[in-house]
Design a protein around this motif. Structure first.
Motif: not given
Ligand code: S3P
Length: 191
Positions: A147-176
């Motif tokens: 976890r800390d390593f991802y945080a160290e390198v990330a410029d952007v953090i996307i929390d995928i859980e709420p996006v994916m659970t709220g969509s019928d095309k979850p990966r498309k929604a995250v990509a958007q």
């Protein structure tokens, strides 16, 4: 950026099952950039499947190959979208490379429980020997370790859980969401 400076890449990091490959592929299409998956590159360059790497050569040898492949991809002068394997950030040298200001690193973040629910199918586990025994326990342990390593390198953090659970095309929604975030940040956001 000077004329000789290598281009920056959009790089996805995060745990197994977070959708780095599918989301990365979509984002690349949207940005009209080449998409490269480090696992696929390792397999095609070495002719050895990921499971084989772990079984026959061991994890350390796999991490060596992964570090080298990723270093070469990040050095490439043509910008691309790169999906890394979940453990790529374990190497300090890789983290340093990812932190170069020219790259935009995106962490697709989710809880181990959510990830486990998404990678329960056998086929999805084939390239993931670390999940062979008890995936729920393994994901908890790996998340804790990384976890800390991802945080160290990330410029952007996307929390995928709420996006994916709220969509019928979850990966498309995250990509958007990734594309919209990169748009919002613009070129000036490069570190
Ligand atoms: C790994 C993740 C896998 C693959 C290998 C090890 C890890 O890639 O590199 O099984 O250590 O988290 P994905 O994250 O693309 O599944």
């Amino acid at each position: 950026m000077g004329e000789d400076a290598p281009a920056g890449h959009v790089v996805f990091v995060g745990m197994m099952g977070s959708g780095k490959t599918t989301v990365g592929r979509r984002v690349a299409r949207h940005l009209d950039l080449e998409f490269i998956d480090t696992d696929e590159t390792i397999v095609s360059v070495t002719g050895r499947e990921i499971a084989e790497w772990f079984a026959n050569r061991g994890e350390v040898a796999f991490r060596d190959a992964e570090e080298q492949v990723l270093a070469e991809l990040l050095d490439a002068t043509t910008p691309s979208v790169v999906a890394t394997g979940g453990g790529a950030v374990l190497r300090a040298a890789t983290r340093t490379r990812l932190c170069a200001p020219r790259h935009r690193v995106i962490w697709l973040r989710a809880s181990p429980t959510f990830l486990n629910s998404r990678i329960s199918q056998k086929a999805e586990r084939r390239a993931r020997p670390l999940l062979a025994d008890d995936p729920a326990v393994a994901l908890e342990r790996l998340d804790e370790q990384r976890r800390d390593f991802y945080a160290e390198v990330a410029d952007v953090i996307i929390d995928i859980e709420p996006v994916m659970t709220g969509s019928d095309k979850p990966r498309k929604a995250v990509a958007q969401l990734v594309v919209d975030t990169l748009d919002l940040l613009g070129e000036g956001s490069r570190r």
